[in-house]
Every structure is written in structure tokens, then in C-alpha cells.
Design a protein around this motif. Structure first.
Motif, mmCIF file in Angstrom:
data_model
loop_
_atom_site.group_PDB
_atom_site.id
_atom_site.type_symbol
_atom_site.label_atom_id
_atom_site.label_comp_id
_atom_site.label_asym_id
_atom_site.label_seq_id
_atom_site.Cartn_x
_atom_site.Cartn_y
_atom_site.Cartn_z
ATOM 1 N N ILE A 195 0.829 -1.201 0.000
ATOM 2 C CA ILE A 195 0.000 0.000 0.000
ATOM 3 C C ILE A 195 0.868 1.258 0.000
ATOM 4 O O ILE A 195 0.560 2.256 -0.664
ATOM 5 C CB ILE A 195 -0.944 -0.010 1.221
ATOM 6 N N ILE A 230 -3.295 -4.974 -5.357
ATOM 7 C CA ILE A 230 -3.197 -3.760 -4.538
ATOM 8 C C ILE A 230 -2.661 -2.578 -5.336
ATOM 9 O O ILE A 230 -3.215 -1.464 -5.245
ATOM 10 C CB ILE A 230 -2.357 -4.026 -3.277
ATOM 11 N N ALA A 233 -5.140 0.628 -5.682
ATOM 12 C CA ALA A 233 -4.793 1.837 -4.928
ATOM 13 C C ALA A 233 -5.222 3.111 -5.634
ATOM 14 O O ALA A 233 -5.199 4.193 -5.035
ATOM 15 C CB ALA A 233 -3.293 1.873 -4.662
ATOM 16 N N GLN A 271 -9.541 -0.307 -3.492
ATOM 17 C CA GLN A 271 -8.541 -0.757 -2.524
ATOM 18 C C GLN A 271 -9.203 -1.412 -1.322
ATOM 19 O O GLN A 271 -8.728 -2.438 -0.812
ATOM 20 C CB GLN A 271 -7.700 0.430 -2.063
ATOM 21 N N VAL A 316 -8.499 -5.237 -0.075
ATOM 22 C CA VAL A 316 -7.990 -5.452 1.286
ATOM 23 C C VAL A 316 -8.985 -6.255 2.114
ATOM 24 O O VAL A 316 -8.588 -7.072 2.953
ATOM 25 C CB VAL A 316 -7.668 -4.096 1.946
#
Length: 591
Positions: A35, A410, A414, A420, A424
Motif C-alpha cells: 500500500i 493492490i 490503490a 482498494q 484489502v
């Protein structure tokens, strides 16, 4: 994406060693590293990824010790208070800069996970495993070559692309001079200079670089600064320039990217101070490109921050954000513990992410979080149902594959907070299964929505004193930097290196103020109204800094003094800036 998938190798190793719970902290460390990883120089990623990883490991260790604090059975009262106190510290730290913001977030989220996730490993083992996962991901960032090869050693690809972006942005500003796109191109040039400055500030990329390739990058970045100054002055004049004027910086950008010679550069007609400055800067750049040892120039370094970190953490902006983080984290933990949720730590962890202002406007990020959580939970529920058919044969491997896939997604996800969040969510739910806890996809939806409601309430809660301290501090810092730049230009017009440092500081601070203003303006009226008066201040300052740059070019020209029109414009813009200050003070916005 490849690095994101390979970053989950420690989890696979732990599963193959029949220690899946040991792989969970390592996977969390790799997830946070993914991240925090952003496009740019390799070595600048050491601080961008590594320092927050250290904070996350410390948070995981501290969180594992929190449940034992206080009298037995009083955790429902003690834990929210302790997490709130830690949130106050993490929030104040987050106000000091982007890396510090990542440190504060990882510290607090890891502490919440350490306090709530029941893993058999001790706190020290969890911290070491977290560092191992983040360190593995960082090693991949430093070692693996990029997919697009350019001239020179691959380890400098990010730095090389950043420096080339400066020359390309100079060419774009020269092409747009005299047109409606010139202000946007000038802002793009500032962003390119900021990115290159950050890329060249990593370990061992200092003034005395350790290799000829590094020295060449430093010299070429330094050679771009006078070009940027001349281009800004020409754009300020508002006259359309011939197309050949932008061709030289464009060829220099290509030479940086490919490592080839720049070749002959079209010279502009030396008919004015701005064009003479541009021609001189092109000649100096050609000389820097011809010197293969890169020793001809030194990088001019500005101050990337907005003030001393400790002062900002203890100042009004740090206190305001710290209080809101503490309230969000403490209240959400108290609600989750009072309701006796099995995965109570999900709620405060969600609140910590949601309260971060650098992820977008509050309402937007809350809605994105809610939508992303629902989608992620639905995807995981479908995956769990399909994988459950062969769970007896496959064991935990389907969850490991899903985690690796999420790690690969990811970097793409992002780009939008909702995407995202969805990725996650699937990753975390898979880790919960590997940790030996019962999966509760829809329970996560309920707890995330509850956290969203808490953050919305606290985010708009009136607190004692004024709001918008972060915006106020950014604007005040930019105003001070602009005044320092102007004083130096008028007092020491021939001091090019010193002027370059102050010019970078002024434009970088102005860009930070603009970003803070744009974010605040996108909030709901109860929040946006507290900083509305800063827009006039920022606009007046922007015009003043551009005029100062034009004056610097004229004063630095051998045959030109400061024209009366420039002096009159400076005086008028200083008066406009002072008037904007007074108007904001009368409206109660500015101190």
C-alpha cells in the motif's frame, strides 16, 4: 503487480511449514508495504516503506501487551482508553508529513490488530514476523528490474524517469505559454520537480553521490532548475512562443530516459531577458549532459517539509487531528467491545483508515469504504463457498492463493479507495481464516458500516476552538516561503543557487497549500466553511510567486534591470495578498 504477488511468499512458506498463524503478521507487513509503495525511485522507497514498517512492528508489539493492562475483566473499559491515547499520539504524528502519516496509521492499526487478533505467537514474534514480511516486500522493490528498461543501471529507473519528467514538464509549459493551459502546466512542472526532488533524496542519493550514474542524475536535475525558472517567467509574460522553443527540453527529456546523447538543441532567439535566460539554461544543460562524470553541477535541494516535525505535531493541526483520531479509535473500540463482537478489532481498525484526510474528502471515503467492504465481503463469500467444496483436499492453500492474488491487485486498486477497500477486505478475511478464526464476511460489513457512522459523526463534531488548522498551517507556511523568496530575489539577484533553493521551497509549499485547500473544499459545508477564506490568500500568493520568478530572471540578466511594470505588479500583488489576509481575518478564518 508481480512484486505484490511475490510479497506473499513468506505466508506460503509458513503454511507449508504447518505454521499458518506465523504467516499472518508477515502477510500484513507485506500488505502495508504494498500500500505504501508508490512510483518513484527505488532507494527513496526505503524510507517510504521501511520507516512505516518499523512503526507497524512497534504497534503490533504494543498492542499485544495492551489486553494485560489494567485489572482483570476491565478490558472493555481500559482498552478503548489506551487505544484512544495511542490514537492521540499517532494522529499528532501523522500531521507532520506523508511518511509520518503512514507511520501513524500503521502504528495504530497494528496495535489494534495486536490487541484483538488471537494469535499463538508472542508479541515479539509477531513484530519480527511483521518486519520480515515488510522487509521481503521492500527487498523485491529494490532488487527486481522494472518492466520498462531505459538507459543506464536499472536501479536508477525511477530516479531517471522523475528527472526526465521535469524536462518534459518544462517543454509542456513552454508550449502552453500564452494559452489557457499555462497555469495547469506550471502546476504540473511544480509536481514534476517535487517528484524528482523526492526521488533523488533516498539513501546514498545525496550531494556526493556514490557512482557516476548517480552524479549524472544529480547534475541533470540541477541543470533543469534554471530551465524551469526561465519557462515560468516566459509563461508569466503571457506571450505565445515559437514551437522550436520547447524542442530543446523535449530532447533533453528523451536523452535522460534513454541514456543517449541529447544532440543539437534548437536555440531560442535571444530577444528578451526570459529567452536569454532560457538559452543560457539550455547551454548549461548541454554542458551537463556532455560531462559523463556528472561533476559539473550539484543538486539544489529545497526543504520538502512544512516546518519542524515536532512543532507541527504539537501545534494546532497535530492536536486537532490527534483528538479526532483518538475519539474515532476509542469510541469504535468501546462500541465493539460493549457489543461483544467476536472480531471487535475490525471496527477501530476501519475507523483509523477512514479518519485519514489524505485519502480524500470524509463523506467520499466513507461511502467508498462502505461500497468496497460490501463488494469485498461478497467476493470472499463466493470464494469461500467455492473453495469449501474442496477444502478437505486443498487445505489452506486456496486462501494463500487468494491472498497472493489480492497482493498483486493492490497496486492497481490503490487508484481508488473503494477498489482498494474491496481488495484489502478479501485479503484480511482470508488471513482471518488462516489465523484459525471463524470467517465472518457479513459481520465485517456490519462492523465497517458502524465504523463509518462513527467517523462521520466525529468528523463533523464541533470541537473547542477553530477548525482547519492543517490548511491554515499549510497556507501560512507557503506565505512565509513566498516572502523569503521575494526578499532574496530583491536583495541578492545574482545568487542563483540560493535563489533556486528558496524558489523550490516557495513552489513546493504553495503546491502543498493548494492540495490542502482542494481537499477541504470538497468536504461538506460544515467542514469546508472553516477554510473557505484561504482560497483568496492562495490565489494572491500564487500570482506573487510567479511574478517574483519573472523578476528574478530579469534581475539576473546581464543587460536588464527590473522594469517599472514588474515593480508595479509586485507592489500590487503584495497589496492583494495583504488584503486577502485582512479579509480572512475579518471573517474569522485566519489568525
Amino acid at each position: 503487480m508481480l512484486r505484490g504477488a511475490l510479497a506473499m511468499v513468506p505466508l506460503l512458506v509458513a503454511v507449508l511449514a504447518d505454521r499458518p498463524t506465523a504467516g499472518v503478521p508477515a502477510a500484513l507487513g507485506a500488505m502495508f508495504a504494498g500500500i505504501n509503495d508508490r512510483p518513484g525511485g527505488r532507494r527513496s522507497s526505503v524510507s517510504r516503506v521501511g520507516v512505516p514498517a518499523l512503526a507497524g512492528a512497534a504497534g503490533l508489539l504494543a498492542g499485544s501487551l495492551l489486553p494485560a493492562a489494567g485489572p482483570p475483566g476491565a478490558g472493555v473499559f481500559v482498552l478503548p482508553v489506551l487505544l484512544g491515547a495511542l490514537g492521540l499520539l499517532a494522529g499528532a504524528l501523522s500531521a507532520t508529513g506523508p511518511v509520518a502519516s503512514a507511520c501513524g496509521t500503521q502504528l495504530l492499526v497494528a496495535a489494534v490488530i495486536g490487541a484483538g487478533m488471537p494469535l499463538p505467537e508472542s508479541g515479539g514474534e509477531r513484530a519480527l514476523l511483521f518486519l520480515a514480511g515488510a522487509g521481503w516486500a521492500l527487498s523485491l522493490r529494490l532488487v527486481l528490474p522494472s518492466h520498462r528498461r531505459t538507459g543506464g543501471p536499472f536501479r536508477y529507473d525511477g530516479e531517471r524517469e522523475a528527472v526526465a519528467g521535469v524536462y518534459a514538464a518544462v517543454a509542456g509549459l513552454l508550449s502552453a505559454a500564452g494559452g489557457p493551459e499555462a497555469p495547469a502546466r506550471r502546476a504540473a512542472l511544480t509536481a514534476a520537480l517535487d517528484q524528482a526532488q523526492d526521488a533523488l533524496s533516498g539513501p546514498r542519493l545525496r550531494r556526493y553521490a556514490s557512482s557516476a550514474a548517480e552524479r549524472r542524475l544529480h547534475a541533470r536535475y540541477a541543470a533543469a532548475l534554471p530551465l524551469a525558472e526561465a519557462a515560468t517567467a516566459l509563461a508569466w509574460a503571457g506571450e505565445v512562443l515559437p514551437g522550436r522553443v520547447a524542442e530543446g527540453p523535449r530532447r533533453l527529456a528523451h536523452a535522460v530516459r534513454t541514456g543517449s546523447a541529447c544532440g543539437p538543441l534548437p536555440a531560442p532567439v535571444r530577444s528578451g531577458a526570459g529567452l536569454r535566460a532560457l538559452d543560457d539554461a539550455l547551454l548549461a544543460a548541454a554542458d551537463a549532459f556532455d560531462r559523463r562524470d556528472g561533476q559539473s553541477l550539484r543538486t539544489v535541494r529545497g526543504r520538502p517539509g512544512l516546518g519542524p516535525p515536532l512543532r507541527r505535531a504539537l501545534g494546532p493541526a497535530g492536536r486537532e487531528y490527534g483528538v479526532r483520531v483518538a475519539l474515532c479509535c476509542g469510541v469504535s473500540a468501546a462500541v465493539a467491545l460493549a457489543l461483544e463482537h467476536e472480531h471487535w478489532y475490525w471496527m477501530p481498525a476501519t475507523a483509523v483508515f477512514l479518519v485519514k484526510p489524505d485519502l480524500g474528502p470524509l463523506v467520499s471515503r466513507v461511502l467508498s469504504r462502505a461500497a468496497g467492504t460490501v463488494v469485498g465481503a461478497a467476493v470472499f463469500a463466493g470464494f469461500a463457498g467455492a473453495a469449501g467444496l474442496s477444502a478437505v483436499v486443498a487445505g489452506p492453500l486456496p486462501a494463500v492463493v487468494a491472498v497472493a492474488l489480492c497482493g498483486a491487485l493492490i497496486p492497481v486498486a490503490a487508484r481508488h479507495f473503494a477498489a482498494q477497500t474491496a481488495v484489502v477486505t478479501v485479503l484480511v478475511l482470508c488471513l482471518v481464516v488462516l489465523a484459525g478464526e471463524p470467517q465472518a464476511a457479513w459481520g465485517r460489513v456490519v462492523e465497517s458500516l458502524t465504523a463509518c457512522a462513527i467517523v462521520l459523526l466525529v468528523g463533523h463534531l464541533p470541537l473547542p476552538g477553530r477548525r482547519g488548522h492543517g490548511v491554515r498551517e499549510a497556507v501560512d507556511t507557503a506565505v512565509a516561503a513566498g516572502h523569503r523568496y521575494l526578499r532574496h530575489v530583491l536583495a541578492r539577484p545574482q545568487d542563483g543557487p540560493g535563489r533556486g533553493v528558496l524558489r523550490r521551497d516557495a513552489y513546493r509549499s504553495l503546491a502543498a497549500a493548494r492540495a490542502a485547500l482542494d481537499l477541504s473544499a470538497a468536504e461538506l459545508p460544515p467542514v469546508a466553511g472553516h477554510t473557505a477564506g484561504f482560497e483568496a490568500v492562495a490565489g494572491a500568493l500564487e500570482r506573487l510567486v510567479d511574478t517574483t520568478t519573472a523578476c528574478a530572471v530579469h534581475l539576473g540578466d546581464r543587460a536588464a534591470g527590473l522594469p517599472p511594470s514588474h515593480a508595479e505588479r509586485l507592489a500590487a500583488q503584495l497589496a492583494d495578498l495583504e488584503a486577502a489576509h485582512r479579509a480572512s481575518a475579518r471573517s474569522g478564518v485566519l489568525v
